[in-house]
Design a protein around this motif. Structure first.
Motif, PDB file in Angstrom:
ATOM      1  N   HIS A   1       0.826  -1.209   0.000  1.00  8.00           N
ATOM      2  CA  HIS A   1       0.000   0.000   0.000  1.00  8.00           C
ATOM      3  C   HIS A   1       0.859   1.257   0.000  1.00  8.00           C
ATOM      4  CE1 HIS A   1      -3.436  -2.556   0.488  1.00  8.00           C
ATOM      5  NE2 HIS A   1      -2.926  -3.084   1.586  1.00  8.00           N
ATOM      6  N   GLN A   2       2.049   1.149   0.570  1.00 14.66           N
ATOM      7  CA  GLN A   2       2.933   2.309   0.580  1.00 14.66           C
ATOM      8  C   GLN A   2       3.429   2.613  -0.828  1.00 14.66           C
ATOM      9  OE1 GLN A   2       6.585   1.935   2.733  1.00 14.66           O
ATOM     10  NE2 GLN A   2       7.012   4.109   2.634  1.00 14.66           N
ATOM     11  N   SER A   3       3.734   1.591  -1.612  1.00 15.92           N
ATOM     12  CA  SER A   3       4.244   1.835  -2.959  1.00 15.92           C
ATOM     13  C   SER A   3       3.175   2.464  -3.849  1.00 15.92           C
ATOM     14  CB  SER A   3       4.779   0.545  -3.583  1.00 15.92           C
ATOM     15  OG  SER A   3       3.760  -0.421  -3.683  1.00 15.92           O
ATOM     16  N   SER A   4       1.929   2.013  -3.724  1.00 23.49           N
ATOM     17  CA  SER A   4       0.872   2.629  -4.531  1.00 23.49           C
ATOM     18  C   SER A   4       0.561   4.041  -4.033  1.00 23.49           C
ATOM     19  CB  SER A   4      -0.389   1.763  -4.529  1.00 23.49           C
ATOM     20  OG  SER A   4      -0.933   1.658  -3.234  1.00 23.49           O
ATOM     21  N   SER A   5       0.609   4.242  -2.722  1.00 24.72           N
ATOM     22  CA  SER A   5       0.394   5.583  -2.175  1.00 24.72           C
ATOM     23  C   SER A   5       1.507   6.522  -2.603  1.00 24.72           C
ATOM     24  CB  SER A   5       0.337   5.546  -0.647  1.00 24.72           C
ATOM     25  OG  SER A   5      -0.726   4.759  -0.207  1.00 24.72           O
ATOM     26  N   LEU A   6       2.718   6.022  -2.627  1.00 27.40           N
ATOM     27  CA  LEU A   6       3.851   6.842  -3.039  1.00 27.40           C
ATOM     28  C   LEU A   6       3.738   7.233  -4.510  1.00 27.40           C
ATOM     29  CD1 LEU A   6       6.499   8.098  -2.103  1.00 27.40           C
ATOM     30  CD2 LEU A   6       7.645   5.971  -2.739  1.00 27.40           C
ATOM     31  N   ALA A   7       3.351   6.277  -5.346  1.00 30.94           N
ATOM     32  CA  ALA A   7       3.191   6.578  -6.771  1.00 30.94           C
ATOM     33  C   ALA A   7       2.087   7.618  -6.986  1.00 30.94           C
ATOM     34  CB  ALA A   7       2.871   5.297  -7.545  1.00 30.94           C
ATOM     35  N   LEU A   8       0.971   7.451  -6.307  1.00 31.33           N
ATOM     36  CA  LEU A   8      -0.127   8.416  -6.450  1.00 31.33           C
ATOM     37  C   LEU A   8       0.244   9.791  -5.902  1.00 31.33           C
ATOM     38  CD1 LEU A   8      -3.117   6.098  -5.552  1.00 31.33           C
ATOM     39  CD2 LEU A   8      -2.689   7.164  -7.771  1.00 31.33           C
ATOM     40  N   SER A   9       1.028   9.822  -4.833  1.00 28.38           N
ATOM     41  CA  SER A   9       1.433  11.113  -4.288  1.00 28.38           C
ATOM     42  C   SER A   9       2.392  11.819  -5.242  1.00 28.38           C
ATOM     43  CB  SER A   9       2.039  10.959  -2.901  1.00 28.38           C
ATOM     44  OG  SER A   9       3.217  10.197  -2.937  1.00 28.38           O
ATOM     45  N   TRP A  10       3.267  11.080  -5.926  1.00 34.07           N
ATOM     46  CA  TRP A  10       4.138  11.700  -6.931  1.00 34.07           C
ATOM     47  C   TRP A  10       3.323  12.218  -8.112  1.00 34.07           C
ATOM     48  CZ3 TRP A  10       8.570  13.788  -6.361  1.00 34.07           C
ATOM     49  CH2 TRP A  10       9.488  13.299  -5.449  1.00 34.07           C
ATOM     50  N   ILE A  11       2.322  11.458  -8.521  1.00 40.26           N
ATOM     51  CA  ILE A  11       1.458  11.901  -9.620  1.00 40.26           C
ATOM     52  C   ILE A  11       0.725  13.178  -9.233  1.00 40.26           C
ATOM     53  CG2 ILE A  11      -0.612  11.306 -10.957  1.00 40.26           C
ATOM     54  CD1 ILE A  11       0.401   8.374 -10.866  1.00 40.26           C
ATOM     55  N   SER A  12       0.217  13.236  -8.015  1.00 38.59           N
ATOM     56  CA  SER A  12      -0.486  14.449  -7.578  1.00 38.59           C
ATOM     57  C   SER A  12       0.468  15.633  -7.497  1.00 38.59           C
ATOM     58  CB  SER A  12      -1.192  14.218  -6.240  1.00 38.59           C
ATOM     59  OG  SER A  12      -0.268  13.956  -5.221  1.00 38.59           O
ATOM     60  N   ALA A  13       1.715  15.416  -7.093  1.00 38.52           N
ATOM     61  CA  ALA A  13       2.695  16.504  -7.061  1.00 38.52           C
ATOM     62  C   ALA A  13       2.993  17.014  -8.466  1.00 38.52           C
ATOM     63  CB  ALA A  13       3.980  16.037  -6.384  1.00 38.52           C
ATOM     64  N   VAL A  14       3.093  16.105  -9.423  1.00 42.50           N
ATOM     65  CA  VAL A  14       3.338  16.511 -10.810  1.00 42.50           C
ATOM     66  C   VAL A  14       2.137  17.276 -11.363  1.00 42.50           C
ATOM     67  CG1 VAL A  14       3.663  15.628 -13.169  1.00 42.50           C
ATOM     68  CG2 VAL A  14       5.026  14.716 -11.289  1.00 42.50           C
ATOM     69  N   PHE A  15       0.927  16.794 -11.084  1.00 41.34           N
ATOM     70  CA  PHE A  15      -0.268  17.507 -11.548  1.00 41.34           C
ATOM     71  C   PHE A  15      -0.328  18.911 -10.952  1.00 41.34           C
ATOM     72  CE2 PHE A  15      -3.165  13.642 -12.640  1.00 41.34           C
ATOM     73  CZ  PHE A  15      -2.408  13.425 -13.777  1.00 41.34           C
TER      74      PHE A  15
END
Length: 141
Positions: free
Chosen positions: A113-127
């Protein structure tokens, strides 16, 4: 009135900076013990929820500001797409953070769950970075 609305819009944008910090905050979750992980995930989830309300506030104040001035249709579409995409990604992220907290309470391991949360948090930072770029370069589009 529009000066106050612009001020509120900028203050909200500063609060949205949370999404720039979120990838670094999520990466720390795996370095804690089980009970601390669960509490940390709950704090991150609450902060994400608050930032989602700030995003809605930004959408409303931005809508008011757009109604007062003339902007390019391409710029309007791009901003709308990225704001809605940011809302969608952060909504999914909230679910992942909830699962991260539940996994920490249940068995103390949060790796999937941490890896998917980390990926989504990076995507939100890029957006958010794209949105900030679009806001600062109104005339370029």
């Amino acid at each position: 009135m529009s000066h106050w609305m612009l001020f509120l819009h900028i203050v909200g944008a500063l609060a949205m900076g949370f999404y720039f910090l979120l990838p670094f905050l999520v990466s720390r979750a795996g370095k804690m013990s089980g009970a601390a992980q669960a509490g940390y995930a709950a704090v991150l989830r609450s902060a994400n929820r608050i930032a989602q309300f700030v995003l809605l506030f930004e959408f409303l104040t931005g809508g008011y500001l757009v109604s007062k001035y003339s902007y390019s249709p391409l710029w309007l579409i791009l901003v709308l797409v990225f704001v809605v995409a940011l809302g969608a990604v952060t909504g999914i992220l909230g679910v992942r953070l909830k699962k991260l907290g539940e996994a920490a309470e249940a068995n103390g391991t949060v790796t999937p769950h941490q890896s998917s949360s980390l990926a989504l948090s990076w995507i939100s930072a890029v957006f958010l970075l794209v949105i900030v770029y679009l806001m600062n370069n109104i005339g370029a589009i």
